[in-house]
Structure formats: structure tokens, C-alpha cells
Design a protein around this motif. Sequence first.
Motif, PDB file in Angstrom:
ATOM      1  N   GLN A  19      -5.681   4.827   4.350  1.00  0.00           N
ATOM      2  CA  GLN A  19      -4.860   3.655   4.049  1.00  0.00           C
ATOM      3  C   GLN A  19      -5.373   2.378   4.696  1.00  0.00           C
ATOM      4  O   GLN A  19      -4.859   1.304   4.412  1.00  0.00           O
TER       5      GLN A  19
ATOM      6  N   GLN B  78      -3.177  12.095   4.051  1.00  0.00           N
ATOM      7  CA  GLN B  78      -2.421  13.330   4.299  1.00  0.00           C
ATOM      8  C   GLN B  78      -3.151  14.488   3.618  1.00  0.00           C
ATOM      9  O   GLN B  78      -3.366  14.449   2.408  1.00  0.00           O
TER      10      GLN B  78
ATOM     11  N   ILE C 290      10.101   9.978   0.210  1.00  0.00           N
ATOM     12  CA  ILE C 290       9.549  11.301   0.563  1.00  0.00           C
ATOM     13  C   ILE C 290      10.065  11.625   1.958  1.00  0.00           C
ATOM     14  O   ILE C 290       9.868  10.829   2.886  1.00  0.00           O
TER      15      ILE C 290
ATOM     16  N   HIS D  77      10.272   9.117  11.219  1.00  0.00           N
ATOM     17  CA  HIS D  77       9.105   9.879  11.699  1.00  0.00           C
ATOM     18  C   HIS D  77       8.204   8.980  12.536  1.00  0.00           C
ATOM     19  O   HIS D  77       7.811   9.328  13.655  1.00  0.00           O
TER      20      HIS D  77
ATOM     21  N   PHE E 155       9.989  14.274   5.263  1.00  0.00           N
ATOM     22  CA  PHE E 155       9.004  15.183   5.854  1.00  0.00           C
ATOM     23  C   PHE E 155       9.692  16.293   6.647  1.00  0.00           C
ATOM     24  O   PHE E 155      10.837  16.147   7.065  1.00  0.00           O
ATOM     25  N   ASP E 156       8.916  17.329   6.899  1.00  0.00           N
ATOM     26  CA  ASP E 156       9.372  18.457   7.733  1.00  0.00           C
ATOM     27  C   ASP E 156      10.707  19.008   7.222  1.00  0.00           C
ATOM     28  O   ASP E 156      11.719  18.979   7.913  1.00  0.00           O
TER      29      ASP E 156
ATOM     30  N   LEU F  34       1.369  -1.668  10.814  1.00  0.00           N
ATOM     31  CA  LEU F  34       2.227  -0.786  10.016  1.00  0.00           C
ATOM     32  C   LEU F  34       3.232  -0.051  10.904  1.00  0.00           C
ATOM     33  O   LEU F  34       4.422   0.023  10.600  1.00  0.00           O
TER      34      LEU F  34
ATOM     35  N   PRO G 222      -2.001  13.259  -2.568  1.00  0.00           N
ATOM     36  CA  PRO G 222      -2.708  12.115  -3.176  1.00  0.00           C
ATOM     37  C   PRO G 222      -2.952  10.971  -2.201  1.00  0.00           C
ATOM     38  O   PRO G 222      -3.597   9.990  -2.555  1.00  0.00           O
ATOM     39  N   MET G 223      -2.440  11.052  -0.993  1.00  0.00           N
ATOM     40  CA  MET G 223      -2.583   9.949  -0.037  1.00  0.00           C
ATOM     41  C   MET G 223      -3.914  10.043   0.698  1.00  0.00           C
ATOM     42  O   MET G 223      -4.132  10.965   1.473  1.00  0.00           O
TER      43      MET G 223
ATOM     44  N   LYS H 243      -2.659   9.983  10.114  1.00  0.00           N
ATOM     45  CA  LYS H 243      -2.389  10.067   8.676  1.00  0.00           C
ATOM     46  C   LYS H 243      -2.742   8.742   7.994  1.00  0.00           C
ATOM     47  O   LYS H 243      -3.280   8.732   6.892  1.00  0.00           O
ATOM     48  N   ILE H 244      -2.391   7.636   8.638  1.00  0.00           N
ATOM     49  CA  ILE H 244      -2.713   6.326   8.055  1.00  0.00           C
ATOM     50  C   ILE H 244      -4.228   6.118   8.041  1.00  0.00           C
ATOM     51  O   ILE H 244      -4.791   5.602   7.087  1.00  0.00           O
TER      52      ILE H 244
ATOM     53  N   SER I 250       4.749   2.211  -3.237  1.00  0.00           N
ATOM     54  CA  SER I 250       4.666   2.852  -4.553  1.00  0.00           C
ATOM     55  C   SER I 250       4.909   4.351  -4.447  1.00  0.00           C
ATOM     56  O   SER I 250       5.429   4.952  -5.383  1.00  0.00           O
ATOM     57  N   CYS I 251       4.545   4.967  -3.355  1.00  0.00           N
ATOM     58  CA  CYS I 251       4.781   6.414  -3.169  1.00  0.00           C
ATOM     59  C   CYS I 251       5.993   6.680  -2.274  1.00  0.00           C
ATOM     60  O   CYS I 251       6.797   7.555  -2.553  1.00  0.00           O
ATOM     61  N   HIS I 252       6.100   5.938  -1.175  1.00  0.00           N
ATOM     62  CA  HIS I 252       7.133   6.244  -0.171  1.00  0.00           C
ATOM     63  C   HIS I 252       8.443   5.502  -0.417  1.00  0.00           C
ATOM     64  O   HIS I 252       9.398   5.707   0.325  1.00  0.00           O
TER      65      HIS I 252
ATOM     66  N   ARG J 157       0.786  -1.239   0.000  1.00  0.00           N
ATOM     67  CA  ARG J 157       0.000   0.000   0.000  1.00  0.00           C
ATOM     68  C   ARG J 157       0.814   1.282   0.000  1.00  0.00           C
ATOM     69  O   ARG J 157       0.291   2.335  -0.341  1.00  0.00           O
ATOM     70  N   CYS J 158       2.044   1.227   0.472  1.00  0.00           N
ATOM     71  CA  CYS J 158       2.781   2.475   0.712  1.00  0.00           C
ATOM     72  C   CYS J 158       4.004   2.624  -0.196  1.00  0.00           C
ATOM     73  O   CYS J 158       4.372   3.744  -0.551  1.00  0.00           O
TER      74      CYS J 158
END
Length: 304
Positions: free
Chosen positions: A256, A248, A220, A232, A222-223, A272, A252-253, A243-244, A211-213, A208-209
Motif C-alpha cells: 500500500q 495481506q 471487513i 485493530h 478481522f479475527d 495512515l 487482493p491487498m 500489512k500496509i 474501496s475495500c475497507h 487507497r483503502c
Amino acid sequence: MKRAASTFFVMIALAGCGGAASVPETPAPVTALDDARGGRLFDHWARELGRTDFVPDARATAGAADGQGGPTSDGTLRLPDGRVLLNDGGHDYRLKNLLGWDLRGRAGLYGPSLMNKPYALETDALAWPGSVREIADRLERGEGDLPAYGDVLARHELEEIAAFVVRMRDGELPRATDVLALTSPDAGHYALREGGDATRGARLYAERCASCHGDDGTAILFDEGAYSLGSHARQKAYEDWLKILNGQPGSPMGRQVRGETAAEMRQEILDLLAALCDRQRFPRGEASSDDVPDGDPRCGAYLR
Ligand code: HEC
């Protein structure tokens, strides 16, 4: 002719969105309300809605209202007694700041015995009685030191936030304290609860994650580059659980979790977060902020 007529209609419809309270709206059925979006609006409504017109009153200039947008065009919101709420302390008018990541105000994570945020309200949203419509009314007009969000959010958006609050209150969504226990400032404020399955969590992550992270959570940062997803989650799981759960804001998230019940969603989040406690598998990468040392209590026995 046809074209002119439809343009006219669109203009009327848009004018109606401005929040003028005179036209009664048929309330949406509660089941049709997107409570994940409600959760993202709770987290950061301006970002979720792309409201760059609202520039919050500057935190640095205490006592002066010097932002842009909002009901008084100075980046503040109004309280029900007519005063404006300044942004002193830097809550930026996020409900997440006024009520905390756990929705409980000073009774929870942001309270005096834990993070002690100066702007956290006495209000515990999980103790609000009433229906989605009644809670949307409360948010619309404000209450005590809670500003009137009806000045900046549409009725439907207020009802989405209310649906999020009600479903969490009523046990249809997991709560922060289902995933983590609040501890003390010395112990980093919280500890993940037992019963997480890091192996399943790593599988959910890959599905699930990644593909983006990225495969290891470093794609990606953060901060402003301070954290990878792993570093994080090992230090701010009280943010990441929300967030999960909801996604976000303004990204696009989306939500989840896929479970039907609060217990299933809680397990997905805990699995997770347990997986993300593995420093080899989900390293800090190029992030600038330190990772946690061995023995850090927040990940507890999940820390690898
Ligand atoms: C469609 C792409 C996408 C997917 C899928 C996705 N994310 Fe994200 N995620 C993002 C983006 C983009 C951000 C925002 C980064 C930012 O705001 O700088 C983000 C932000 C986050 C944050 C917020 C961190 C912070 O400091 O605000 C967390 C936590 C997070 N993701 C965890 C996950 C987890 C865990 C999964 C899988 C269960 C996941 N994401 C799936 C794209 C995605």
C-alpha cells in the motif's frame, strides 16, 4: 504431435518445481525480486501460496506430529540437524512467528521483556550478514532452530523473502521501530512515533483503502469479527505496519505504500496509522472486541 510434446515439457517443468536441488537455476537479478511478496511470504507463506496441503502439526497435541504435508508428511518442518520442529506453542511455521513482526526474534517485540512468545527464536534477521543469495541459502537449509524452508518453498520464493530482509536491513524499507517505539507490557508493548500527519493519513486512506475497507474501516472485520480496521490499528499497529508495507497474504491487498525511499514509505505508514487512531472516524462498528479507552498509550497523542 505438437501438443503431446508441449505437455511433456510442462510435466518436466512442474517436476522441476518440487525443489529437487540437482538442477542449477540461474538466480534472478536482485532488482527483479518482488520484496513485497517476500514480505507476505515472511508473514504467512502457506496462506500467500494457497498451500492448503500443508496443515500444521496441531498445537494442542504437544509432542506428537499430527498435521499434513511438508517433508515428513505430518505438518512439520525439519531442522538442519535432522530433528523435526513441532508446532508446540502454535507458531504454525510462519517466519513472522519465529522472528516476530519486527524480524528481530527475541531481540525485539516477541522477546522476553515484551510479548515473550515461547516460540520466538534467538535469531535477529536484521543482523544477518550477506547477500540475498546467502540469506536465501540460510532460509533454504535452516539454521539452529530455524527450520529448512527449502523443503516447502521454491528457490525464487526464498530469494523474495531474502530480498525483503536485505532491503529492510540495508535501509531501503522502513523498519517497525521507525514507525513505533517498543515500550513495555504494561503500556501495551509499543507506542506510535511522533511526526505522523493524521490529516494526510485520512486522505491516503480515502484514496487507497476505502474501496475495500469501507469509508470508515468497518467493511471487513478481522479475527472472526473481533476488530474493525480502526480498532485493530489502535491495538495492533505492530502487525498493521507490516500489512500496509507488504499487503495481506493470500488476499487482493498488495503493498500500500508508494514512496521510493524508506523515509517516504515510513511517513505513509505513520500517517495512515495516525489517522486510524480516530475512534469517531474509524469506529469499532459491529466488531466484538473492545476498543481502546481514553489515554491508551499506543496511539499516544493521535488518539481521538
Ligand atoms: C483490494 C482491496 C484492499 C485494499 C485496497 C486494501 N485492503 Fe487491507 N485488506 C483487504 C483484505 C481482503 C484483507 C484481509 C481480510 C482477512 O484476512 O480477513 C485486508 C487486510 C488488512 C489488514 C490486516 C488486518 C489483520 O488483522 O490481519 C490491514 C491492517 C489492512 N488490510 C489495512 C489496509 C490499509 C491501511 C489499506 C490502505 C492503505 C488497505 N488495507 C487497502 C483488502 C484490501
